[in-house]
Design an enzyme around this catalytic site. Structure first.
Site, PDB file in Angstrom:
ATOM      1  N   CYS A 157      43.246  49.540  43.279  1.00 10.91           N
ATOM      2  CA  CYS A 157      44.334  50.224  42.572  1.00 10.91           C
ATOM      3  C   CYS A 157      43.781  51.427  41.806  1.00 10.91           C
ATOM      4  O   CYS A 157      43.274  52.362  42.410  1.00 10.91           O
ATOM      5  CB  CYS A 157      45.080  49.241  41.667  1.00 10.91           C
ATOM      6  SG  CYS A 157      46.699  49.860  41.136  1.00 10.91           S
ATOM      7  N   HIS A 200      46.904  45.806  45.667  1.00 13.71           N
ATOM      8  CA  HIS A 200      46.176  44.706  45.050  1.00 13.71           C
ATOM      9  C   HIS A 200      45.979  43.603  46.079  1.00 13.71           C
ATOM     10  O   HIS A 200      46.877  42.783  46.301  1.00 13.71           O
ATOM     11  CB  HIS A 200      46.965  44.151  43.860  1.00 13.71           C
ATOM     12  CG  HIS A 200      46.952  45.027  42.658  1.00 13.71           C
ATOM     13  ND1 HIS A 200      45.978  44.951  41.683  1.00 13.71           N
ATOM     14  CD2 HIS A 200      47.800  46.019  42.262  1.00 13.71           C
ATOM     15  CE1 HIS A 200      46.219  45.851  40.749  1.00 13.71           C
ATOM     16  NE2 HIS A 200      47.319  46.505  41.074  1.00 13.71           N
ATOM     17  N   GLU A 254      44.257  40.951  45.837  1.00 15.31           N
ATOM     18  CA  GLU A 254      44.264  39.640  45.166  1.00 15.31           C
ATOM     19  C   GLU A 254      45.671  39.140  44.863  1.00 15.31           C
ATOM     20  O   GLU A 254      45.869  37.969  44.533  1.00 15.31           O
ATOM     21  CB  GLU A 254      43.428  39.708  43.880  1.00 15.31           C
ATOM     22  CG  GLU A 254      44.093  40.360  42.695  1.00 15.31           C
ATOM     23  CD  GLU A 254      44.140  41.885  42.717  1.00 15.31           C
ATOM     24  OE1 GLU A 254      44.624  42.472  41.735  1.00 15.31           O
ATOM     25  OE2 GLU A 254      43.678  42.486  43.712  1.00 15.31           O
TER      26      GLU A 254
END
Length: 214
Positions: free
Chosen positions: A83, A197, A199
């Site tokens: 990001c 992102h 994750e």
């Protein structure tokens, strides 16, 4: 350090916990640190980030981490920017005034373009799930961070500025927003950036983290 250990840089400008948990879900040992010695010893280095470019670079300077990150990256250690962390890899940003970045991938960070067809403003920040598409010059993701990604795999984005690498060969994947191609993954040698992102992107995102440490 063993091969499965990932060093995540903690400079107070990111949601570290979700990144740490993402790597732990794929079996890696995540070390969260701002310690120069630990960063210098990294086998895999991650630079996360949310918020403003200027504030993030100031935080890295305050912790005397800028030169360390550049040195480790130039030694060939795999570095993943996530990001805002991806945007910091570039030369500079227009966000809240011109600010110099890490300069690891040539290019700059600019405000989001308007819609291409009707010039309408795009909702900022852009918070959405988007499918990745190959960049103009990149037709094959084999043996890359996006290995095994499928065309319908959507990933989670939240950002207000966009990365503009100087060399289009440094763009691995884009996504489409308002008719514009927005850089989603950039790469130069051992240095990689994800605008999304991983994750927070479910199974597809975890596969990307797994590819990073292979």
């Amino acid at each position: 350090m063993n091969k499965s250990e990932v060093v995540i840089i903690d400079y107070g400008i990111s949601n570290i916990l979700s990144v740490q948990q993402g790597f732990e879900k794929i079996g890696a040992h995540a070390i969260v640190t701002s310690n120069v010695q630990e960063i210098n010893q990294a086998k895999f280095l991650v630079l996360p980030g949310v918020g403003a470019f200027q504030k993030a670079m100031q935080a890295l300077h305050n912790l005397i981490l800028v030169e360390t990150i550049i040195k480790v990256a130039n030694q060939g250690v795999p570095l993943l920017g996530i990001c805002l962390g991806m945007q910091l890899l570039l030369d500079e940003s227009d966000e809240f005034g011109l600010t110099k970045g890490l300069g690891l991938i040539p290019g700059r960070v600019e405000k989001f373009p308007n819609g291409k067809e009707d010039h309408s403003p795009i909702k900022i920040p852009q918070i959405n799930w988007h499918e990745l598409i190959p960049s103009n010059d990149q037709l094959d993701w084999k043996n890359s961070l996006l290995n095994n990604q499928r065309p319908n795999d959507a990933l989670y984005f939240i950002h207000s500025f966009v990365a503009k690498p100087s060399n289009k060969n440094h763009i691995l994947a884009d996504y489409i927003c308002g008719g514009n191609r927005i850089a989603a993954v950039i790469t130069k040698n051992n240095i990689i950036g994800c605008q999304f992102h991983p994750e927070k992107s479910g199974k597809a995102g975890l596969e990307i983290l797994r590819n990073f440490i292979l």
